[in-house]
Design a protein around this motif. Structure first.
Motif, PDB file in Angstrom:
ATOM      1  N   TYR A 161      -5.330   7.176   6.765  1.00  0.00           N
ATOM      2  CA  TYR A 161      -6.559   7.472   6.307  1.00  0.00           C
ATOM      3  C   TYR A 161      -7.753   7.137   6.985  1.00  0.00           C
ATOM      4  CZ  TYR A 161      -3.660   8.308   1.886  1.00  0.00           C
ATOM      5  OH  TYR A 161      -2.670   8.800   0.859  1.00  0.00           O
ATOM      6  N   THR A 162      -7.658   5.961   7.604  1.00  0.00           N
ATOM      7  CA  THR A 162      -8.799   5.511   8.238  1.00  0.00           C
ATOM      8  C   THR A 162      -9.055   6.425   9.607  1.00  0.00           C
ATOM      9  OG1 THR A 162      -8.185   3.013   7.655  1.00  0.00           O
ATOM     10  CG2 THR A 162      -9.731   3.707   9.734  1.00  0.00           C
ATOM     11  N   ASP A 163      -7.872   6.645  10.162  1.00  0.00           N
ATOM     12  CA  ASP A 163      -8.166   7.554  11.455  1.00  0.00           C
ATOM     13  C   ASP A 163      -8.893   9.048  10.755  1.00  0.00           C
ATOM     14  OD1 ASP A 163      -6.524   6.053  12.972  1.00  0.00           O
ATOM     15  OD2 ASP A 163      -4.903   7.299  13.216  1.00  0.00           O
TER      16      ASP A 163
ATOM     17  N   GLY B 157      -4.030   3.541  16.308  1.00  0.00           N
ATOM     18  CA  GLY B 157      -2.926   3.908  17.259  1.00  0.00           C
ATOM     19  C   GLY B 157      -1.588   3.206  16.955  1.00  0.00           C
ATOM     20  N   VAL B 158      -1.351   2.450  16.008  1.00  0.00           N
ATOM     21  CA  VAL B 158      -0.055   1.670  16.087  1.00  0.00           C
ATOM     22  C   VAL B 158       0.564   1.924  14.738  1.00  0.00           C
ATOM     23  CG1 VAL B 158      -0.760  -0.161  17.620  1.00  0.00           C
ATOM     24  CG2 VAL B 158      -1.349  -0.494  14.945  1.00  0.00           C
ATOM     25  N   HIS B 159      -0.056   2.483  13.731  1.00  0.00           N
ATOM     26  CA  HIS B 159       0.509   2.890  12.270  1.00  0.00           C
ATOM     27  C   HIS B 159       1.492   4.044  12.338  1.00  0.00           C
ATOM     28  CE1 HIS B 159      -2.416   6.111  11.561  1.00  0.00           C
ATOM     29  NE2 HIS B 159      -3.139   5.076  12.023  1.00  0.00           N
ATOM     30  N   GLY B 160       1.802   4.269  11.412  1.00  0.00           N
ATOM     31  CA  GLY B 160       2.811   5.595  11.312  1.00  0.00           C
ATOM     32  C   GLY B 160       2.040   6.704  10.284  1.00  0.00           C
TER      33      GLY B 160
ATOM     34  N   GLN C 293      -3.787   8.175  20.515  1.00  0.00           N
ATOM     35  CA  GLN C 293      -2.388   7.836  19.765  1.00  0.00           C
ATOM     36  C   GLN C 293      -2.412   8.438  18.441  1.00  0.00           C
ATOM     37  OE1 GLN C 293      -0.082   4.435  20.468  1.00  0.00           O
ATOM     38  NE2 GLN C 293      -0.094   4.532  22.726  1.00  0.00           N
ATOM     39  N   ARG C 294      -2.963   9.482  18.025  1.00  0.00           N
ATOM     40  CA  ARG C 294      -3.032  10.144  16.758  1.00  0.00           C
ATOM     41  C   ARG C 294      -1.704  10.321  16.122  1.00  0.00           C
ATOM     42  NH1 ARG C 294      -7.826  11.550  18.700  1.00  0.00           N
ATOM     43  NH2 ARG C 294      -9.781  11.525  17.615  1.00  0.00           N
TER      44      ARG C 294
ATOM     45  N   ALA D  66       1.896   1.638   2.106  1.00  0.00           N
ATOM     46  CA  ALA D  66       0.393   0.993   1.889  1.00  0.00           C
ATOM     47  C   ALA D  66       0.064   0.728   3.307  1.00  0.00           C
ATOM     48  CB  ALA D  66       0.480  -0.157   1.123  1.00  0.00           C
ATOM     49  N   ALA D  67       0.658   0.121   4.085  1.00  0.00           N
ATOM     50  CA  ALA D  67       0.280   0.003   5.611  1.00  0.00           C
ATOM     51  C   ALA D  67       0.048   1.293   6.070  1.00  0.00           C
ATOM     52  CB  ALA D  67       1.229  -0.729   6.244  1.00  0.00           C
ATOM     53  N   ASP D  68       0.938   2.087   6.338  1.00  0.00           N
ATOM     54  CA  ASP D  68       0.581   3.561   6.861  1.00  0.00           C
ATOM     55  C   ASP D  68      -0.434   4.360   6.339  1.00  0.00           C
ATOM     56  OD1 ASP D  68       2.742   2.927   8.671  1.00  0.00           O
ATOM     57  OD2 ASP D  68       4.222   3.997   7.572  1.00  0.00           O
ATOM     58  N   ALA D  69      -0.376   4.341   4.951  1.00  0.00           N
ATOM     59  CA  ALA D  69      -1.509   5.283   4.484  1.00  0.00           C
ATOM     60  C   ALA D  69      -3.058   4.548   4.942  1.00  0.00           C
ATOM     61  CB  ALA D  69      -1.524   5.098   3.084  1.00  0.00           C
TER      62      ALA D  69
END
Length: 343
Positions: free
Chosen positions: A234-236, A204-207, A319-320, A227-230
């Motif tokens: 991807y986890t979602d 819910g907090v990444h882009g 928050q997807r 890297a953080a957003d991916a």
């Protein structure tokens, strides 16, 4: 009467105004921080009250990343509730110490529970596959799988050795190792009366990661933000797909908020000092975080199957990211292609 003195230069007015504004902002910031801490304290008290009577005797959890930080906090809370816990990590010495700690925390000194340590290098996808296969072949039931393994560095694209998978280290720890373990163990979790998976990263907090279709593994155009957003993006998608494959297993992706752990030990000294300052001012302890994350492992509203995004208090959030639905098919297809050799 005396003649008035010369007026201060405009710069003095500006500096004075700036000081007053800064003082006001600092005061307002301190009040806001105090209010936030008060709210967090009340929510922690409520979370503890809600889970006080939870009993998990007869249930077993595997906590990957349980030798430190958030994973350690969750393992302690599980032991306190009477669950048997397998702590998974790289350090056998640290694992042995935590097993002793879990035994001391369990009801009755852990006489009715089983606590053990299993060594795993989560940078290695083949090792993750072997670990899951060993768990499945042991015939011991598994009711909960918790994954918190991770890293924080400023390094650029850094692939693991080919024999470990050859993918970026951050993506490996934060996504590929986790989805591989969950997918390999999902059939075993499906046999539980209340199978649950919790991966703690950035729910819910990444882009969104816009390059998912053209640079899936980030080797073409890497950055720390990508890297953080991916990893979160991807986890979602990947864990939502996992929940669809195994509809009786409840799957959750949580964001833990700021936690006062050893996170960021690989960062440069000045940056690490700033991180520690923020953790000290705003962060909750690993055990307090474990209390909030524990909600995903017992709350009836988060059980019975389905995919859930959880906030730092362990409560559901919808928050997807904006690209979630558009990217779903492509991301899951590419994920399956990478995992295929280990399944």
């Amino acid at each position: 009467s005396e003649a008035p003195g010369p007026e201060p230069p405009p710069t003095m007015y500006a500096k004075t105004a700036a000081c007053v504004a800064a003082a006001g902002a600092a005061g307002a910031g301190a009040l806001h921080l105090r209010a936030q801490l008060d709210v967090a304290g009340k929510r922690l008290a409520a979370a503890r009250a809600a889970s006080a009577a939870v009993q998990l005797q007869g249930r077993r959890a595997i906590v990957v990343g349980g030798t430190s930080g958030i994973g350690h906090g969750i393992a302690l809370r599980l032991a306190q509730a009477g669950a048997s816990v397998t702590v998974v990590g790289r350090s056998e010495a640290r694992g042995a110490a935590i097993v002793s700690e879990l035994q001391a925390r369990a009801p009755g000194g852990g006489a009715d529970e089983k606590f053990d340590f299993a060594a795993l290098d989560a940078f290695s996808l083949p090792a993750c596959a072997r670990f899951a296969e060993e768990v499945a072949s042991s015939k011991r039931p598994v009711d909960m799988l918790v994954m918190t393994q991770g890293m924080a560095t400023f390094q650029g694209y850094t692939p693991t050795p080919t024999e470990k998978g050859g993918l970026d280290e951050k993506l490996t720890l934060h996504y590929f190792s986790r989805i591989l373990l969950a997918r390999k163990l999902a059939p075993l979790l499906s046999q539980s009366s209340d199978g649950r998976v919790l991966t703690v990263l950035s729910g819910g907090v990444h882009g969104p990661y816009a390059g998912y279709a053209t640079d899936f593994d980030l080797r073409g155009n890497y950055s720390l933000k990508k890297a953080a957003d991916a990893s979160g993006f991807y986890t979602d998608i990947g864990f939502e797909a996992l929940s669809a494959e195994h509809p009786s297993v409840a799957v959750a992706h949580a964001a833990p908020g700021i936690v006062a752990t050893g996170w960021g030990t690989e960062l440069p000294g000045a940056v690490r000092a700033l991180v520690r300052l923020l953790q000290g001012a705003l962060g909750r302890s690993h055990e307090d975080c474990g209390e909030f994350m524990f909600r995903a492992l017992y709350n009836d509203k988060l059980g019975g199957g389905g995919f859930h995004l959880l906030d730092e208090f362990g409560e559901a959030t919808g928050q997807r990211t904006a690209l979630h639905d558009v990217a779903r098919e492509s991301v899951w297809k590419d994920t399956q292609a990478i995992l295929a050799k280990y399944m």
